[in-house]
Structure formats: C-alpha cells, structure tokens
Design an enzyme around this catalytic site. Sequence first.
Site, PDB file in Angstrom:
ATOM      1  N   GLU A 120       0.833  -1.197   0.000  1.00  0.00           N
ATOM      2  CA  GLU A 120       0.000   0.000   0.000  1.00  0.00           C
ATOM      3  C   GLU A 120       0.870   1.250   0.000  1.00  0.00           C
ATOM      4  OE1 GLU A 120      -4.131  -1.524   1.999  1.00  0.00           O
ATOM      5  OE2 GLU A 120      -2.654  -0.676   3.359  1.00  0.00           O
ATOM      6  N   CYS A 372      -1.531   6.516  10.041  1.00  0.00           N
ATOM      7  CA  CYS A 372      -0.310   5.947  10.618  1.00  0.00           C
ATOM      8  C   CYS A 372      -0.622   4.688  11.415  1.00  0.00           C
ATOM      9  CB  CYS A 372       0.346   6.998  11.519  1.00  0.00           C
ATOM     10  SG  CYS A 372       1.849   6.430  12.321  1.00  0.00           S
TER      11      CYS A 372
END
Length: 397
Positions: A120, A372
């Site tokens: 990703e 994150c």
Amino acid sequence: MAVGDAPLEKVALETYVPPAKPSLIGLSRAEISERLAAIGVAPAQRRMRVQQLWHWMYVRGAKTVGEMTNVSKDMRAELEKHVTVDRPEVVAEQISNDGTRKWLLRLPSGNTLEKPHEVECVYIPETDRGTLCVSSQVGCTLNCSFCHTGTQRLVRNLTAGEIVGQIMVARDRLNDWADRETPHGNRLVTNIVMMGMGEPLYNFDAVRDALLIVADNEGIGISKRRITLSTSGVVPNIVRTGEEIGVMLAISLHAVRDELRNELVPLNRKYPIAELMQACRDYPAASNAKRITFEYVMLKGVNDSLDDAKLLVKLLKGIHAKINLIPFNPWPGTRYECSDWEQIEKFSEYVFNAGYSSPVRTPRGRDILAACGQLKSETEKLSARERQALRAMAMTD
C-alpha cells in the site's frame, strides 16, 4: 505468547524473482549502461542513451519504451525485446473524506507459482505540500504491538525499482509529470516519507538506491530535505543513513522506558533506548535546521502521562530534535485506545515549554485504513466483521 517471548524480527518467506523482461525503473545509470551493453549498444552511444532513458522515465514519466520518440526506432525495438519501464499495477484506489488517497499496488514478478504480492502507498494532500507515504517491504520485519502492519507476516523486501515505482504510480495517478499541467502549476508530490509498510533499515541497500534516484536533480528531483526515512531503531544503519543517503531522519520512539518499549517495539530488546539515543546524537546530517523527528504514538493510560513527557525531554538532551505526537489510529483487533485529547494537549504543552517543537499530527485517511499504523496489504484481507468494526471506529472519532 508472552510479550517477552515474542520474536524481535520475522524472517522473509520469499526472495525476489524478477520478471522475464525486467524493468529499468530503480536501476542506477551504471546498471542501465550495463543493460545497454548486453544488447549490443556501442560504448560511444551508451552515455547519451542512458541520459535519454533517464529523462523519459523520471522527468516525463514514460510508461513504455515506445513513447521515447527521440530514441531511434530500431533502438526502441531492440530495447522492447529485453526490458520494460513497468511500475507496480494499481489494483484498488480508495479516496478518504479528507482527500487522502490509498493505492493497493500489485508487484510484477517472475514467480508464476505464487500469488502476486501487494503493498500500500498513501498520498496526503495539504495546502502547502503533497506527501507520499511509501512502503519498503511486503509486510514488516518487526512486531510492534500497536501497529496493524506488524500483525502481517514478512513476505520479502521490495527492490529499489518497486520503491521508486510507488512514486511514479502516484505521479501517474495525479498527472504530476513535468510536461503536464497541475492545479496552480505546482507539483503535487513534493515530499516523501518512508513510513509505509516495512522497516526501511532492514532493507537498507534497496532503500538507499531508491532514494538517491528520487533525489536526483536530473530526474524526479525531490530534495533530500523533503525526504524523511522513519525507523524503529535499527541502530547499526542509522549513521549509515546519514552518510550514504543524507535524508531527514525520524525515529519511531513511542516509549521512554525500556520495559515499555520492549513491549511496544520489541526491537528495543536488541537496541535499547540508550543505544538508540546515542546513534541519533551521532547522526551525520542532524543540525538545528535538519532536526531528527521523534514519533510518539499516544496510547491511553500506557505512555501518555506527564512523567513520560518529563522523561522524554531528558532523553532528548543534546539532540537536535522535534517531537511528532500521533493520536493512536484504531484498527480491528487492537487492544489499545487513543489518549484523551486533553491529555495529548497537556503532554504537548510540557514538551513545547521545554524547548522542543511538539505538534500533534492530524489523523488523515482513518476511514480508509490509511492513517499511521493502519496499513496492511490486501494479501491479508480484512473480514467483513473487521470492516464493520473499522467503520464504527471512524464514525466515533
């Protein structure tokens, strides 16, 4: 398995098998010259041909050799027999409510017996910059307990070409090449952060080679001051990063006591906090203008007390540093919660008053699992129940 028994590092399950026709993306000029020599290009022509190929790949974003119109037709035909300029394939794109984009990228491979691997890559647009979060491994070497990627097996390291290819895919999708128009005439991808899937310093050579290509002024041309490499603390390669790459450094710290960091970041059992801090003091590229960023995820009741803030300030003595406080981004199955906002502000205020910049990172892309600590490739898909849980988490934040 008890925390102390958890393995520090995972072993890669596979090694890279190149496609039958390898891509030139990610090769150095010398390596491209070797490829040209192998197909019979005369020595007197190689330097010029390398520069032509470099320009077409990294300035104009050519997707095929056939697009390179100032290369002779015969030369293009010969090149197309042996090489490509392929990059990873976009198999899915998600766009967050806040404009963040996440691409699931399938990697080309010569191993036809294995399912294609995926990573990703995340693009975060802001008013004054566009940041691309890039992966360095399929999965991750490490087992950080608060990180979604850490729950995935380590399949293999990415090649330099697969790392550079993520940036090229982003520019393709955003129409962000030099000969194309962008809004307001500005580049859309201005900053690179090696904060995607994987531990970059456990794939040092490929990451180094890729970032030197990205920073090359005759190609992609992103300044080293706009490239940040984040590590969980692979101490032997921290100084090498400054010497051989020279980009900005970020440390995934997350705890100020070895006992807790051993749990959150098990690599700490190999390279404890004192060794990590010394490596930061020795970092060749650090200065007041090029401060080291310390990333600190805020976990409710775990690492967010004022005592933690005080110890953090003591640890940073003698280091040109800033602290990036990260509200924990939830993912299905995690046992952690994000600190209360009031506590995050108190923590930030104490650190700031001690003389360190301590911004709180704005969570981006939570609703598409792009924030994150949330990345995990589609090779380990979420179940329907996990996706429902994710949507519920996003709605309550």
